[in-house]
Design a protein around this motif. Structure first.
Motif, PDB file in Angstrom:
ATOM      1  N   LYS A   1      -4.283   9.389  -0.712  1.00 60.33           N
ATOM      2  CA  LYS A   1      -4.963   8.160  -1.125  1.00 60.33           C
ATOM      3  C   LYS A   1      -4.049   6.961  -0.875  1.00 60.33           C
ATOM      4  O   LYS A   1      -2.831   7.055  -1.049  1.00 60.33           O
ATOM      5  N   ASN A   2      -4.650   5.868  -0.487  1.00 56.64           N
ATOM      6  CA  ASN A   2      -3.930   4.606  -0.318  1.00 56.64           C
ATOM      7  C   ASN A   2      -4.095   3.778  -1.592  1.00 56.64           C
ATOM      8  O   ASN A   2      -5.206   3.372  -1.941  1.00 56.64           O
ATOM      9  N   ILE A   3      -2.984   3.564  -2.255  1.00 62.74           N
ATOM     10  CA  ILE A   3      -3.013   2.867  -3.542  1.00 62.74           C
ATOM     11  C   ILE A   3      -2.363   1.499  -3.367  1.00 62.74           C
ATOM     12  O   ILE A   3      -1.184   1.413  -3.001  1.00 62.74           O
ATOM     13  N   PRO A   4      -3.095   0.414  -3.617  1.00 63.10           N
ATOM     14  CA  PRO A   4      -2.482  -0.924  -3.564  1.00 63.10           C
ATOM     15  C   PRO A   4      -1.657  -1.182  -4.820  1.00 63.10           C
ATOM     16  O   PRO A   4      -2.138  -1.016  -5.948  1.00 63.10           O
ATOM     17  N   VAL A   5      -0.426  -1.580  -4.602  1.00 60.92           N
ATOM     18  CA  VAL A   5       0.501  -1.805  -5.716  1.00 60.92           C
ATOM     19  C   VAL A   5       1.085  -3.208  -5.579  1.00 60.92           C
ATOM     20  O   VAL A   5       1.578  -3.579  -4.501  1.00 60.92           O
ATOM     21  N   PRO A   6       1.049  -4.012  -6.618  1.00 64.23           N
ATOM     22  CA  PRO A   6       1.677  -5.344  -6.544  1.00 64.23           C
ATOM     23  C   PRO A   6       3.202  -5.237  -6.590  1.00 64.23           C
ATOM     24  O   PRO A   6       3.759  -4.388  -7.289  1.00 64.23           O
ATOM     25  N   SER A   7       3.848  -6.103  -5.831  1.00 61.73           N
ATOM     26  CA  SER A   7       5.315  -6.127  -5.770  1.00 61.73           C
ATOM     27  C   SER A   7       5.791  -7.568  -5.893  1.00 61.73           C
ATOM     28  O   SER A   7       5.232  -8.475  -5.255  1.00 61.73           O
ATOM     29  N   ALA A   8       6.817  -7.767  -6.707  1.00 54.86           N
ATOM     30  CA  ALA A   8       7.339  -9.120  -6.939  1.00 54.86           C
ATOM     31  C   ALA A   8       8.145  -9.591  -5.734  1.00 54.86           C
ATOM     32  O   ALA A   8       8.733  -8.796  -4.990  1.00 54.86           O
ATOM     33  N   LEU A   9       8.189 -10.901  -5.546  1.00 55.63           N
ATOM     34  CA  LEU A   9       8.923 -11.527  -4.449  1.00 55.63           C
ATOM     35  C   LEU A   9      10.026 -12.416  -5.011  1.00 55.63           C
ATOM     36  O   LEU A   9       9.874 -13.007  -6.084  1.00 55.63           O
TER      37      LEU A   9
ATOM     38  N   THR B   1       0.844  -1.197   0.000  1.00 63.01           N
ATOM     39  CA  THR B   1       0.000   0.000   0.000  1.00 63.01           C
ATOM     40  C   THR B   1       0.876   1.242   0.000  1.00 63.01           C
ATOM     41  O   THR B   1       1.718   1.424   0.890  1.00 63.01           O
ATOM     42  N   LEU B   2       0.687   2.085  -0.995  1.00 61.55           N
ATOM     43  CA  LEU B   2       1.405   3.351  -1.110  1.00 61.55           C
ATOM     44  C   LEU B   2       0.422   4.505  -0.945  1.00 61.55           C
ATOM     45  O   LEU B   2      -0.726   4.437  -1.400  1.00 61.55           O
ATOM     46  N   ARG B   3       0.895   5.558  -0.301  1.00 65.37           N
ATOM     47  CA  ARG B   3       0.051   6.731  -0.088  1.00 65.37           C
ATOM     48  C   ARG B   3       0.466   7.826  -1.056  1.00 65.37           C
ATOM     49  O   ARG B   3       1.591   8.313  -1.017  1.00 65.37           O
ATOM     50  N   ARG B   4      -0.460   8.201  -1.915  1.00 67.09           N
ATOM     51  CA  ARG B   4      -0.233   9.250  -2.902  1.00 67.09           C
ATOM     52  C   ARG B   4      -1.424  10.213  -2.892  1.00 67.09           C
ATOM     53  O   ARG B   4      -2.564   9.796  -3.119  1.00 67.09           O
TER      54      ARG B   4
ATOM     55  N   SER C   1      -2.421  -1.799 -12.940  1.00 68.95           N
ATOM     56  CA  SER C   1      -2.210  -0.467 -13.524  1.00 68.95           C
ATOM     57  C   SER C   1      -1.548   0.488 -12.541  1.00 68.95           C
ATOM     58  O   SER C   1      -1.019   1.531 -12.950  1.00 68.95           O
ATOM     59  N   ASN C   2      -1.548   0.151 -11.252  1.00 72.54           N
ATOM     60  CA  ASN C   2      -0.933   1.031 -10.255  1.00 72.54           C
ATOM     61  C   ASN C   2       0.583   0.881 -10.189  1.00 72.54           C
ATOM     62  O   ASN C   2       1.227   1.541  -9.374  1.00 72.54           O
ATOM     63  N   LEU C   3       1.143   0.018 -11.012  1.00 69.68           N
ATOM     64  CA  LEU C   3       2.597  -0.134 -11.010  1.00 69.68           C
ATOM     65  C   LEU C   3       3.306   1.139 -11.443  1.00 69.68           C
ATOM     66  O   LEU C   3       4.465   1.371 -11.086  1.00 69.68           O
ATOM     67  N   GLN C   4       2.629   1.981 -12.198  1.00 71.28           N
ATOM     68  CA  GLN C   4       3.259   3.213 -12.680  1.00 71.28           C
ATOM     69  C   GLN C   4       3.401   4.252 -11.576  1.00 71.28           C
ATOM     70  O   GLN C   4       4.140   5.225 -11.739  1.00 71.28           O
ATOM     71  N   THR C   5       2.707   4.069 -10.463  1.00 70.68           N
ATOM     72  CA  THR C   5       2.768   5.060  -9.390  1.00 70.68           C
ATOM     73  C   THR C   5       3.984   4.889  -8.502  1.00 70.68           C
ATOM     74  O   THR C   5       4.242   5.737  -7.657  1.00 70.68           O
ATOM     75  N   ARG C   6       4.731   3.837  -8.657  1.00 66.08           N
ATOM     76  CA  ARG C   6       5.878   3.599  -7.778  1.00 66.08           C
ATOM     77  C   ARG C   6       7.064   4.449  -8.211  1.00 66.08           C
ATOM     78  O   ARG C   6       7.286   4.680  -9.379  1.00 66.08           O
TER      79      ARG C   6
END
Length: 233
Positions: free
Chosen positions: A159-167, A153-156, A228-233
């Motif tokens: 707003k709290n934006i859920p972003v997928p992250s690889a492991l 979860t990233l705050r922008r 689509s939220n990957l661009q917000t990182r």
């Protein structure tokens, strides 16, 4: 046989016995004893160390061993066998990293011996149930339940934006083991032992009926929705 004949035989044998006794006495007198024997032993030891055979009494040289290479022909069977799948540059690890991670996540309050005993009991129950390699089954269950991504979860802009992250591989295994351990806590209220709960949960994962698999599917579904939220990182 007359008495005269017996006396003649005894007279003929007596000189031979006396001669044999004299010979043995002379041999014993020639054999070194005491300080002389110690000196010869010391000289022989010094000669062996410096590689000079002139020290000490002469010894009889040993016969050379015969060369068996010609008679053996192909001596490949004399080489040390290696495990299939491994070479000198690709050796198996001393400790199974996945099994070690499983033990560490089970461990509580630093009691590793108790955690190792629980893992051993779990593997034993898996082997009795399936008649298969329990370590391979554990690896398979962890791979089945391990997710490849997680949600962050990233705050922008308030707003709290859920972003997928690889492991990576270790993070995937860690998350899968944690889900298995959490799913195994369901039978704790019934007084079931921990090793039995873990063994049954691993079997549920292999059968596809575990709740840990549902959690994995849910995480992957959320990651697909929010890709689509990957661009917000």
């Amino acid at each position: 046989m007359s008495l005269l004949t017996l006396r003649s035989c005894r007279t003929a044998v007596r000189p031979l016995a006396l001669q044999a006794r004299c010979n043995s006495t002379q041999a014993q007198s020639l054999k070194p004893s005491g300080p002389a024997r110690i000196e010869q032993t010391a000289l022989r030891s010094i000669g062996d160390i410096i590689g000079d055979s002139s020290f000490g009494p002469p010894t009889t040289p040993r016969a050379a061993l015969p060369d068996l290479s010609a008679s053996l022909g192909d001596a490949s069977f004399l080489q040390t066998p290696t495990r299939p799948g491994y070479t000198e540059n690709n050796l198996p690890p001393r400790v199974d990293p996945t099994l070690e991670l499983f033990t560490h996540l089970i461990m509580k309050h630093g009691r590793k011996a108790e955690a190792q005993k629980v893992v051993a009991d779990v593997l034993q129950q898996l082997q009795r149930t399936t008649r298969d390699d329990p370590v391979r089954l554990l690896h398979r269950a962890i791979d089945m339940v391990s997710p490849s991504i997680r949600m962050v979860t990233l705050r922008r802009s308030a707003k709290n934006i859920p972003v997928p992250s690889a492991l990576d591989a270790r993070q995937r295994s860690r998350q899968g083991i944690q889900w298995i351990l959490k799913a195994a806590e369901r039978g704790r209220a019934g007084g079931q032992p921990r090793n039995g709960r873990l063994a049954r949960e691993i079997m549920s994962v292999l059968e596809g009926t575990s709740s840990a698999l549902q959690r994995k599917d849910e995480v992957h579904r959320l990651a697909t929705v929010n890709r689509s939220n990957l661009q917000t990182r």
